[in-house]
Each structure stands twice: as structure tokens, then as C-alpha cells.
Scaffold this active site. Structure first.
Site, PDB file in Angstrom:
ATOM      1  N   LYS A 107      -0.520  14.564 -11.998  1.00  0.00           N
ATOM      2  CA  LYS A 107      -0.995  13.333 -11.363  1.00  0.00           C
ATOM      3  C   LYS A 107      -2.255  12.887 -12.079  1.00  0.00           C
ATOM      4  CE  LYS A 107       0.244  10.719  -7.891  1.00  0.00           C
ATOM      5  NZ  LYS A 107       1.651  10.468  -7.511  1.00  0.00           N
TER       6      LYS A 107
HETATM    7  P1  NAD Z   1       0.945  -0.167  -3.102  1.00  0.00           P
HETATM    8  O1  NAD Z   1      -0.428  -0.305  -3.637  1.00  0.00           O
HETATM    9  O2  NAD Z   1       2.046  -0.999  -3.668  1.00  0.00           O
HETATM   10  O3  NAD Z   1       0.940  -0.487  -1.520  1.00  0.00           O
HETATM   11  C1  NAD Z   1       0.079   0.135  -0.628  1.00  0.00           C
HETATM   12  C2  NAD Z   1       0.155  -0.677   0.669  1.00  0.00           C
HETATM   13  O4  NAD Z   1      -0.576   0.001   1.677  1.00  0.00           O
HETATM   14  C3  NAD Z   1      -0.429  -2.071   0.560  1.00  0.00           C
HETATM   15  O5  NAD Z   1       0.350  -2.962   1.328  1.00  0.00           O
HETATM   16  C4  NAD Z   1      -1.808  -1.908   1.215  1.00  0.00           C
HETATM   17  O6  NAD Z   1      -2.313  -3.129   1.730  1.00  0.00           O
HETATM   18  C5  NAD Z   1      -1.444  -0.929   2.295  1.00  0.00           C
HETATM   19  N1  NAD Z   1      -2.566  -0.220   2.875  1.00  0.00           N
HETATM   20  C6  NAD Z   1      -3.604   0.394   2.250  1.00  0.00           C
HETATM   21  N2  NAD Z   1      -4.450   0.938   3.153  1.00  0.00           N
HETATM   22  C7  NAD Z   1      -3.916   0.645   4.372  1.00  0.00           C
HETATM   23  C8  NAD Z   1      -4.307   0.918   5.700  1.00  0.00           C
HETATM   24  N3  NAD Z   1      -5.438   1.591   5.955  1.00  0.00           N
HETATM   25  N4  NAD Z   1      -3.503   0.484   6.703  1.00  0.00           N
HETATM   26  C9  NAD Z   1      -2.368  -0.210   6.457  1.00  0.00           C
HETATM   27  N5  NAD Z   1      -1.952  -0.498   5.221  1.00  0.00           N
HETATM   28  C10 NAD Z   1      -2.724  -0.078   4.201  1.00  0.00           C
HETATM   29  O7  NAD Z   1       1.285   1.386  -3.147  1.00  0.00           O
HETATM   30  P2  NAD Z   1       2.726   2.078  -3.109  1.00  0.00           P
HETATM   31  O8  NAD Z   1       3.199   2.260  -4.486  1.00  0.00           O
HETATM   32  O9  NAD Z   1       3.576   1.375  -2.127  1.00  0.00           O
HETATM   33  O10 NAD Z   1       2.325   3.532  -2.587  1.00  0.00           O
HETATM   34  C11 NAD Z   1       2.102   3.795  -1.204  1.00  0.00           C
HETATM   35  C12 NAD Z   1       2.129   5.292  -0.990  1.00  0.00           C
HETATM   36  O11 NAD Z   1       3.387   5.804  -1.451  1.00  0.00           O
HETATM   37  C13 NAD Z   1       1.077   6.114  -1.727  1.00  0.00           C
HETATM   38  O12 NAD Z   1       0.747   7.224  -0.916  1.00  0.00           O
HETATM   39  C14 NAD Z   1       1.803   6.590  -2.968  1.00  0.00           C
HETATM   40  O13 NAD Z   1       1.254   7.777  -3.491  1.00  0.00           O
HETATM   41  C15 NAD Z   1       3.158   6.848  -2.402  1.00  0.00           C
HETATM   42  N6  NAD Z   1       4.250   6.868  -3.395  1.00  0.00           N
HETATM   43  C16 NAD Z   1       4.508   5.782  -4.177  1.00  0.00           C
HETATM   44  C17 NAD Z   1       5.572   5.839  -5.077  1.00  0.00           C
HETATM   45  C18 NAD Z   1       5.958   4.647  -5.907  1.00  0.00           C
HETATM   46  O14 NAD Z   1       7.001   4.711  -6.589  1.00  0.00           O
HETATM   47  N7  NAD Z   1       5.232   3.542  -5.863  1.00  0.00           N
HETATM   48  C19 NAD Z   1       6.316   7.004  -5.204  1.00  0.00           C
HETATM   49  C20 NAD Z   1       6.028   8.093  -4.384  1.00  0.00           C
HETATM   50  C21 NAD Z   1       4.980   7.997  -3.475  1.00  0.00           C
END
Ligand code: NAD
Length: 424
Positions: A114
């Protein structure tokens, strides 16, 4: 000087501790030796880099970036790059180990890594973000590589940043190397289906869980925290399979509609509103905390770590939690969840759809051939469903939660590989 030392995580359970508590439980149940315990626990490599970047104002600001390689025993390490003000080494170490277990749970030939930079991309211009991404890539040129360590997007980064990484890396090698990074734009060798892959895996996991709990997806209701990549695709795909999405949220707040939110409409609103749901009028604004206590069947935390804790777990009414985000449930909340009989499809299983299609992207880059979306979706669904079934069977065998069962499946695979390879 505007450099600010990344702040420690305050008022939150330490995510590394949270991961280790589950890891320790699974290791105990498997009867792993103390020697193997330390082999599995200690990351193979961790790198901290200082990244001076010229901001648009002309000021030079130095950011702190990290890359942690937890394991390469199953293959090259794989893991996203996070741009977020809360990024710190502890968090990156936890997320790197999670990647090892996640790849092992879905049985793809990768180790875990990571990376992250403590920065706030929401307050930076595209030019500043590009210079930061290129500086980060240059600092890690000897770490990254298609057979060594393959980054991908995570919170705060996306295809655009991966294109810059691929370009910077390729320039240093004097040739185009698409397989060094996944989550690229399609035109640069990205895979069809990658953008929605994590949300798709969440949907497959949610349906598999509903089947076990005998919940009819056409009568089910869900609430989704986070409306970024993972949350919005999970909500859309669940909606397409009949489940009513009663609430969604992002950093601007939460939005509730007991008749069900038109997810495609909410996505269109967000996209036309600088990526934010702020002011979304077709649902009633509620507090972000209230979203967790709604009487829905499925709760999908898809924003960030430690949002389900001892403080709010007692008021959760959902029958199932499907962890789209990494580490959304603190270890201390696990016992209460288990006592309440809530099924949790854990992060290392539920959000592994992204890394699965990343793996497909890497395979396609290496064979120089593009698969159809239909083939990718079919293979993703099969891998996710097989992994769910294996974890479910393990949970019955060991009489443990799906979370501990997922760790058992993963740790068993990684530990057995270390034993066969030996050479210590
Ligand atoms: P992203 O940046 O696209 O979206 C994050 C979302 O969460 C946004 O809508 C943001 O406004 C919202 N957010 C942030 N803080 C918040 C809060 N306190 N309350 C409510 N909403 C809040 O990120 P993502 O890629 O969707 O990733 C989200 C999670 O999923 C992370 O933990 C990431 O590690 C995990 N993840 C992502 C992927 C991927 O392929 N993108 C894969 C595995 C895990």
C-alpha cells in the site's frame, strides 16, 4: 514553510491494532507457530519519502509519502495509493497487510502493498496533484515494477493519477510499461469493468450474504455510506438487482428517502455538482451518524476506516454489513456485532472485486490482448462468489465470524506457501 507533520489518528482505534487483533485470533485458531507468526506479521519493506512540490503559488511544499510492501511470497505486491490528509505510516502498514490477505482470500497470485501521501487533493489544483504524483513515482522507481510492486488507485486517486505514474515510470525505462500500474484509463491499457469492479464485488458479496440469510434482494433495503467510486457503484448495482437504497452519504452529509433513492439520478447530480451530493433535493438530509442506525437489511460502509465503533454499534439495526471500505469496523465493535447476530462480510473479501479486476488488467497488459466486459464481469462474479463460499464454509467449520474465517483462509494460504518455499 507550510509543511505540517501528518497528525496521528486521534479519537479512533488504531487501524493497525484493529487488523492485528483479528489476525491474532485467526493465527491462534490455525495453530500457527511463533516463528511463522513473525514472518507473516513484519512487512518486507517500508519506505518513507519526502516529496518537495512546487505549488501554483510558487511556494515549495514538502509532502510525506509512504510505500509499504507487506509480502511478495505469492507474487508481486499489489496495492493502491491513497491521497488523504489522514495518511500515516501505521495506516499504510495496516492497509498493506490487508492487501496480502485480500489477494489470498480471492486466490490471485499477488502479495500485498500500500502507498499513500499525506495531502489534501480537494484543496490542490490538477497541476499540483500531477507534480506530486510524478514526484512520488520518481522517488519509488526502484520499488515499483510489473514483476515487483504494482500500484493502483485508492481514496483520493484515480485513473488520471495512474496515467501520470505509468508515464513517469515508462519514461525512466525508455519504453511503455502499462503493466506497472492498474486502474489506468482505458486508452492506456486499463481494463473494462475496473472502475466499477470494487462496487461490483460488494454487490456480489451482498447478494451471496442475502442468500444465506434468506433475504429476497427484491424486497431488501440498504444504506450506503460514501458515494465515491465504491459506494456509488455498489448502490447502483444493488439497485439494479432490486434492492431499494434508502440512504446514501458523502462528506457533505447523508440523504434519506424511504421510497428508495434513484441512484442513477443521484450519481448524475453528484457528477454535475463537482463530485458532491451537497444540496441533493430528492432525499431528506439526515446526519451521517443517523445513516448507520436506519432499519435497513444491508449497511454498506464505503467511505473510510473506523466508522462502526463501540460508540454506535449498539444502535445498528441492519441484518448485514458489507464492508466496501477498508477497515470500517473497529475490532472492539466485532464482539457486539457478533452478539447481535449481524452478518459482516469483511473488507478483505467484500471489496476484493477491485483487486481482482486489477489483476485482470495486469494479465491483459502482459498478454497484449483486451477482454470483453462480459468476460471480465463473469470472471469477477465467479471469483467473488467462490471466495464468499469458501469463507462461509470455513466460518461453519471453525464456528467463527466471516471476518475471522476470511483471515483463516488467507493466512493458511500464505503460511503454507512460506512453508513450501522455505529458505529462511
Ligand atoms: P472515493 O474517494 O472515490 O470516495 C470516498 C467517498 O467517501 C466520497 O464520497 C467521500 O465524500 C465519502 N466520505 C469521506 N469521508 C466521509 C464521511 N466521514 N462520511 C461520509 N462519507 C464520507 O474513494 P473510494 O475509492 O470509493 O474508496 C472508499 C473506501 O473503499 C476506502 O476505504 C478505500 O480504501 C476502499 N477501497 C477502494 C477500492 C477501489 O477500487 N477504489 C478498492 C478496495 C477498497
Amino acid at each position: 514553510m507550510s509543511y505540517i507533520e501528518p497528525a496521528p489518528i486521534k479519537d479512533k482505534d488504531n487501524p493497525l491494532e484493529s487488523m492485528m487483533q483479528r489476525f491474532d485470533k485467526a493465527v491462534d485458531l490455525l495453530g500457527i507457530s511463533e516463528e511463522m507468526y513473525y514472518i507473516l506479521k513484519v512487512p518486507r519493506k517500508q519506505v518513507t519519502v519526502g516529496l518537495p512540490v512546487t505549488m501554483d503559488s510558487g511556494e515549495i511544499r514538502t509532502f510525506e509519502g509512504y510505500r509499504v510492501i507487506h509480502s511478495t511470497i505469492l507474487g508481486p505486491s499489489k496495492g493502491g495509493i491513497r491521497f488523504d490528509p489522514d495518511v500515516n505510516l501505521d495506516e499504510v502498514r495496516a492497509l498493506a497487510a490487508w492487501m496480502t490477505w485480500k489477494c489470498a482470500v480471492v486466490d490471485i497470485p499477488y502479495g500485498g502493498a500500500k502507498g499513500g501521501v499525506a495531502c489534501n487533493p480537494r484543496e490542490m489544483s490538477p497541476g499540483e496533484i500531477e507534480r506530486l504524483m510524478r514526484a512520488y513515482t520518481t522517488a519509488l522507481l526502484d520499488v515499483f515494477g510489473p514483476d515487483q510492486d504494482i500500484p493502483a488507485p485508492d481514496m483520493g486517486t484515480g485513473p488520471r493519477e495512474m496515467a501520470w505514474l505509468m508515464d513517469e515510470y515508462s519514461k525512466s525505462k525508455g519504453m511503455t510499461v502499462p503493466a506497472v500500474v492498474t486502474g489506468k484509463p482505458l486508452v492506456l491499457g486499463g481494463s473494462l469493468g475496473r472502475t466499477e469492479a470494487t462496487g461490483r464485488g460488494v454487490m456480489v458479496s451482498a447478494l451471496a450474504g442475502m442468500e444465506k440469510l434468506r433475504i429476497n434482494p427484491y424486497r431488501a433495503t440498504a444504506a450506503v455510506q460514501g458515494f465515491g467510486n465504491v459506494g456509488s457503484h455498489a448502490a447502483l448495482l444493488l439497485r439494479e438487482r432490486g434492492t431499494a437504497i434508502h440512504a446514501i452519504s458523502d462528506i457533505s452529509g447523508a440523504y434519506y428517502n424511504d421510497k428508495g433513492i434513484d441512484v442513477a439520478d443521484a450519481i448524475a447530480y453528484r457528477d454535475a455538482n463537482k463530485g458532491s451530493l451537497e444540496g441533493y433535493a430528492k432525499a431528506e438530509p439526515i446526519s451521517g451518524d443517523d445513516l448507520f442506525t436506519l432499519p435497513v437489511d444491508v449497511l454498506v460502509p464505503a467511505a473510510k476506516e473506523d466508522v462502526i465503533t463501540r460508540k454506535n454499534v449498539s444502535s445498528i439495526q441492519a441484518r448485514m454489513i458489507v464492508e466496501g471500505a477498508n477497515g470500517p469496523t473497529s475490532a472492539k465493535a466485532d464482539d457486539i456485532i457478533n452478539e447481535k447476530g449481524i452478518m459482516v462480510v469483511p473488507d478483505i473479501l467484500a471489496n476484493a472485486g477491485g483487486v481482482t479486476v486489477s489483476y485482470f488488467e495486469w494479465v491483459q497488459n502482459r498478454i497484449g490482448y483486451k477482454w470483453t466486459l462480459e468476460r471480465i464481469n463473469r470472471r469477477t462474479d465467479r471469483i467473488m462468489k467462490d471466495a464468499f463460499d469458501k469463507v462461509y464454509e470455513t466460518s461453519l467449520k471453525y464456528k467463527v465470524s466471516l471476518r475471522i474465517a476470511a483471515y483463516i483462509v488467507a493466512i493458511d494460504k500464505v503460511a503454507s506457501t512460506y512453508k513450501y518455499r522455505g529458505g529462511f
